[in-house]
Design a protein around this motif. Structure first.
Motif, short mmCIF file in Angstrom:
data_model
loop_
_atom_site.label_atom_id
_atom_site.label_comp_id
_atom_site.label_asym_id
_atom_site.label_seq_id
_atom_site.Cartn_x
_atom_site.Cartn_y
_atom_site.Cartn_z
N LEU A 14 40.55 46.62 55.49
CA LEU A 14 41.14 47.85 55.00
C LEU A 14 40.91 48.04 53.52
N ILE A 15 40.85 46.94 52.76
CA ILE A 15 40.66 46.99 51.32
C ILE A 15 39.54 46.03 50.94
N GLN A 16 38.48 46.56 50.33
CA GLN A 16 37.28 45.77 50.05
C GLN A 16 36.83 45.98 48.61
N PRO A 17 37.12 45.05 47.69
CA PRO A 17 36.55 45.15 46.34
C PRO A 17 35.03 44.98 46.41
N GLU A 18 34.33 45.69 45.54
CA GLU A 18 32.86 45.59 45.53
C GLU A 18 32.42 44.16 45.24
N LYS A 19 33.18 43.45 44.41
CA LYS A 19 32.91 42.04 44.13
C LYS A 19 34.24 41.29 44.17
N THR A 20 34.17 40.03 44.56
CA THR A 20 35.39 39.21 44.56
C THR A 20 35.40 38.23 43.39
N GLU A 21 34.30 38.17 42.65
CA GLU A 21 34.23 37.34 41.46
C GLU A 21 33.55 38.15 40.37
N ILE A 22 34.22 38.31 39.23
CA ILE A 22 33.64 39.08 38.13
C ILE A 22 33.81 38.32 36.83
N SER A 23 32.94 38.61 35.88
CA SER A 23 33.03 38.08 34.52
C SER A 23 33.13 39.25 33.57
N MET A 24 33.94 39.11 32.52
CA MET A 24 34.14 40.21 31.59
C MET A 24 34.41 39.67 30.19
N SER A 25 34.26 40.56 29.21
CA SER A 25 34.49 40.22 27.81
C SER A 25 35.99 40.21 27.52
N PRO A 26 36.47 39.37 26.60
CA PRO A 26 37.90 39.38 26.24
C PRO A 26 38.29 40.57 25.39
N THR A 27 37.32 41.41 24.97
CA THR A 27 37.64 42.54 24.10
C THR A 27 37.39 43.89 24.74
N GLU A 28 36.83 43.92 25.96
CA GLU A 28 36.53 45.20 26.61
C GLU A 28 37.11 45.24 28.01
N ALA A 47 40.28 31.80 33.31
CA ALA A 47 40.05 32.20 34.70
C ALA A 47 41.37 32.70 35.28
N TYR A 48 41.33 33.85 35.95
CA TYR A 48 42.54 34.48 36.46
C TYR A 48 42.32 34.89 37.91
N GLU A 49 43.42 34.99 38.63
CA GLU A 49 43.39 35.47 40.01
C GLU A 49 44.15 36.78 40.07
N VAL A 50 43.55 37.77 40.69
CA VAL A 50 44.18 39.09 40.84
C VAL A 50 44.30 39.40 42.32
N GLU A 51 45.51 39.69 42.76
CA GLU A 51 45.74 40.02 44.16
C GLU A 51 45.91 41.52 44.31
N LEU A 52 45.13 42.11 45.22
CA LEU A 52 45.21 43.53 45.53
C LEU A 52 45.94 43.72 46.85
N LYS A 53 46.78 44.73 46.91
CA LYS A 53 47.56 44.96 48.13
C LYS A 53 47.43 46.42 48.55
N LEU A 54 47.18 46.64 49.86
CA LEU A 54 47.12 47.97 50.45
C LEU A 54 48.21 48.08 51.51
N GLU A 55 48.99 49.16 51.47
CA GLU A 55 50.06 49.38 52.45
C GLU A 55 49.95 50.79 53.02
N TYR A 56 49.99 50.90 54.36
CA TYR A 56 50.04 52.21 54.99
C TYR A 56 50.39 52.01 56.46
N ALA A 57 51.10 53.00 57.00
CA ALA A 57 51.44 53.02 58.43
C ALA A 57 51.98 51.66 58.89
N GLU A 58 52.89 51.09 58.08
CA GLU A 58 53.53 49.80 58.38
C GLU A 58 52.51 48.66 58.48
N ASN A 61 45.74 42.29 52.04
CA ASN A 61 45.52 41.81 50.69
C ASN A 61 44.05 41.46 50.48
N ALA A 62 43.63 41.52 49.24
CA ALA A 62 42.32 41.04 48.82
C ALA A 62 42.48 40.36 47.48
N THR A 63 41.61 39.42 47.19
CA THR A 63 41.72 38.64 45.95
C THR A 63 40.44 38.77 45.15
#
Length: 743
Positions: free
Chosen positions: A21-35, A91-102, A106-108
């Protein structure tokens, strides 16, 4: 039983084939600490009906969806942007949650900020050296916690116990990256050392105090993060030596120390800082990070104190929502008497409603600049004005204030087109030179004020100068012939299309006229109109060679606001002359039009009686008086036996128009037919409009008295009127609207 088994099998098939139901384009990303970073997340509604979708996320990072609540139809899918705000390296973990129609799914997402090199599953070796050494042989992600006791008796007279954390991050540029951090440390004087100190005259209290001070100094190294880069074989060798108690500082020469602090306060307020260097002999800043880890909003007052610095915190008051984090800056000033490359500290105080905590922040001084001012830059202006399409040079002077030759670099930041005379220069001691920046305002630039930043810099010092450019608008009308007619038959008409585009920055009044040509009738549907900035309009020109027009190649000149457009075509003998009747029927036509205001709408209802579809019907008016122009629209088509309005606007120039009554002709035509309808036009003075209407009411039929005359008098009067009409409608001289180009 068989039925139940079949049901289970079918259920498993459905579950295994169902899309997440919920699909991030990537499950592992790298990013700058300033952007900030944005990643698309696909959302699918599999409920079988339209449903309200609710999205949320859970992480220590500051994150947000572009939309949290929205509807999706059954089996519909969409993509929503998920934004991650800048934060400290790690390194951080982010949990995504989708809720609908009971339903809930989750996606991480694993997020690497800054110097994090590997997202693979990290093997936890605990305190098992063999496990960790095995991981070093392939540089596989693994972590080790190791407690080590070192006896420094021969040199310092104490034993040291440390607990360290080691983690293999993975390969980077052919090297294995290792992160290590000291988790705890303690020291204790040996019995031999205590005895020596007693023999030297120290008391037990003094010895205890010395041991306490030693431990306090060692505690400053707790939490220090170190990143090392080894060849794979060197890393294995280093930990094999550590396993048997052999430790050499030369093994760690490739390591970079980055001291970070993380201080948690009671009340749920957390302070983090990165150990930084600040410049000697100037005002400099340290960056601190404050987070409210509690579940309620908190107000935090901040202050700083030091015995040798004069620190200030900006901002010094924060109102933090639950989970909110903010950066603050600690300003410090030092002078030349402060030794460089030494560690200093200041006390930071944080006060909430129920607690006040003080913590020590450590930093180092370093030499950043050699002199207070190495050079000076002076602008010769602070503001200039440019019209679009213009360019101008702005001059600046650079003076070297250093005792030696000074190589300087220049750069410009602005949305205007620019060119620097020089991007670098070398000035000798005391030398002064003048250079220029050439700026051009393009047609695509916005009207208004534009900021220009000039940067002059070298490795030790930089100067920024700011000035502004006021961009003024332009008048620009572009005229293009977009539709031509190759051949026009005698007695028929050809319709040419001209596109008029206002590419300037002001409202423009557009006026059209044309060069008269013998035996040709020319009509421009829109002789005068207005275009707003960036607006465009098509105008239609009807060219009608009469039956005596010269055959062959012809040219008619049309002018739009003075710009010449040439209509080239060939006149040929007509095989099928244009019809003048039987194509359309005028169903609703005003008998008289009265003009007393600047703009009057006209609608004429016509019916297609030709038996077939007619297209590109132009509506215009012949014989309009000076000061009156007609602006019409073209009807694309009217199907057989259908009715449609042709419409337009009569525009009255109150200064040029003369009061009076005029005979005008409504014309409806295309290339196959032309039909006309004569009506009366009355132009009134605006202030006398009501008076004219009253006169009409008092005498509704001005000819009513005519019939009270005797028969002889009546016949004579009619003859007189006919003579006047014949003189006015002299067939040897065509009457047409005198179209003039407006000023």
């Amino acid at each position: 039983m068989n039925k139940n088994i079949l049901t289970v099998i079918l259920l498993l098939i459905v579950i295994s084939s169902a899309q997440a139901l919920i699909q991030p384009e990537k499950t592992e990303i790298s990013m700058s600490p300033t952007e900030s970073f944005s990643i698309p997340v696909k959302i699918v509604n599999q409920s079988g009906e339209r449903a309200l979708i609710h999205l949320s996320s859970d992480s220590v990072l500051n994150t947000e969806f572009a939309a949290n609540d929205f509807y999706l139809n059954a089996n519909e899918e969409t993509k929503i942007a998920f934004n991650i705000m800048p934060s400290y390296s790690g390194a951080y973990e982010v949990e995504l949650k989708l809720e609908y129609a009971e339903r809930t799914e989750n996606a991480t997402i694993m997020v690497a900020i800054g110097d994090v090199y590997h997202f693979g599953s990290v093997k936890n070796c605990g305190d098992n050296f063999d496990c960790f050494i095995e991981a070093t042989k392939t540089c596989s992600p693994a972590k080790l916690t190791h407690t080590l006791t070192i006896n420094w008796e021969p040199v310092f007279g104490f034993t040291q116990t440390t607990s360290g954390y080691y983690e293999i991050k993975g390969m980077e540029a052919g090297e294995c990256v290792l992160y290590s951090e000291l988790e705890s440390i303690s020291a204790e004087f040996t019995e031999e050392m205590v005895q020596e100190m007693l023999n030297a005259g120290a008391t037990l209290e003094e010895i205890e105090l010395a041991e306490q001070q030693l431990n306090e100094e060692m505690q400053k190294t707790v939490g220090v993060g170190t990143t090392c880069r080894f060849s794979q074989s060197k890393l294995t060798e280093t930990f094999e030596k550590m396993k048997i108690g052999s430790y050499s500082s030369t093994d760690w020469e490739t390591c970079e120390i980055g001291n970070t602090g993380k201080i948690s306060f009671s009340g749920g307020i957390e302070l983090r800082y990165q150990k930084q260097n600040i410049c000697q002999n100037k005002l400099d800043k340290l960056t601190l990070w404050i987070k409210n880890d509690s579940s309620v909003t908190q107000e935090v007052k901040l202050s700083a104190e030091s015995t040798i610095f004069t620190p200030t915190i900006e901002p010094n008051f924060l109102e933090l929502d639950a989970g909110e984090e903010r950066f603050i800056q600690l300003e410090l000033y030092s002078n030349r008497t402060f030794p460089i490359d030494e560690e200093y500290s200041v006390i930071v105080n944080l006060e909430t409603d129920d607690t006040m905590i003080s913590r020590e922040i450590f930093f180092n001084l370093t030499e950043c600049i050699k002199t207070e001012k190495l050079f000076r830059v002076d602008l010769q202006t602070e503001h200039i004005s440019l019209k679009k399409g213009e360019d101008k040079r702005v001059y600046f002077t650079v003076e070297n204030l250093d005792e030696e030759d000074n190589e300087l670099f220049f750069a410009v930041k602005t949305d205007l087109k620019n060119e620097l005379q020089q991007t670098k220069t070398v000035l000798s001691k005391g030398q002064k030179r003048t250079y220029w920046i050439e700026l051009e305002a393009l047609k695509t630039n916005d009207v208004g004020k534009h900021k220009v930043e000039l940067f002059a810099f070298n490795p030790f010092y930089d100067v920024k100068k700011v000035f502004y450019v006021e961009v003024r608008g332009i008048h620009e009308v572009e005229v293009t012939l977009v539709s031509e007619v190759a051949e026009i038959e005698r007695g028929a008409s050809g319709i040419f299309t001209i596109l008029v585009e206002n590419k300037g920055d002001f409202e423009e009044r557009i006026r059209t006229n044309y060069e008269e040509k013998e035996n040709f009738n020319v009509n421009i549907a829109d002789e005068s109109f207005y275009l707003q900035e960036k607006e465009s309009k098509k105008i239609y020109v009807s060219v009608n060679p009469n039956v005596t027009a010269e055959l062959g190649e012809q040219e008619i000149e049309v002018k739009v606001n003075g710009e010449e457009i040439y209509l080239n075509f060939k006149v040929v003998e007509g095989e099928n002359p244009r019809k003048t009747d039987g194509v359309v029927e005028f169903l609703s036509v005003p008998e008289k039009i009265t003009l007393s205001q600047e703009e009057t709408e006209i609608k004429v209802l016509i019916k297609n009686i030709s038996g077939e579809k007619i297209e590109n019907i132009v509506f215009w008016i012949e014989s309009l008086p000076e000061g009156v122009v007609f602006e019409s629209t073209t009807v694309e088509e009217i199907k057989s036996e259908k009715i449609k309005y042709v419409e337009g606007k009569l525009l009255l120039d109150l200064e040029e128009a003369e009061k009076g009554s005029y005979d005008i002709t409504l014309v409806v035509e295309n290339s196959q037919f032309r039909q006309k309808k004569e009506i009366q036009l009355v132009v009134l003075e605006p202030e006398k409009e009501e008076e004219e209407e009253e006169e009409e009411k008092e005498n509704p039929n001005p000819l009513a008295g005519l019939f009270s005359l005797g028969s002889g008098e009546l016949i004579g009067l009619i003859v007189l009127v006919l003579i006047v009409i014949i003189l006015l409608l002299n067939p040897g001289k065509e009457r047409r609207l005198n179209r003039k180009r407006g000023n």
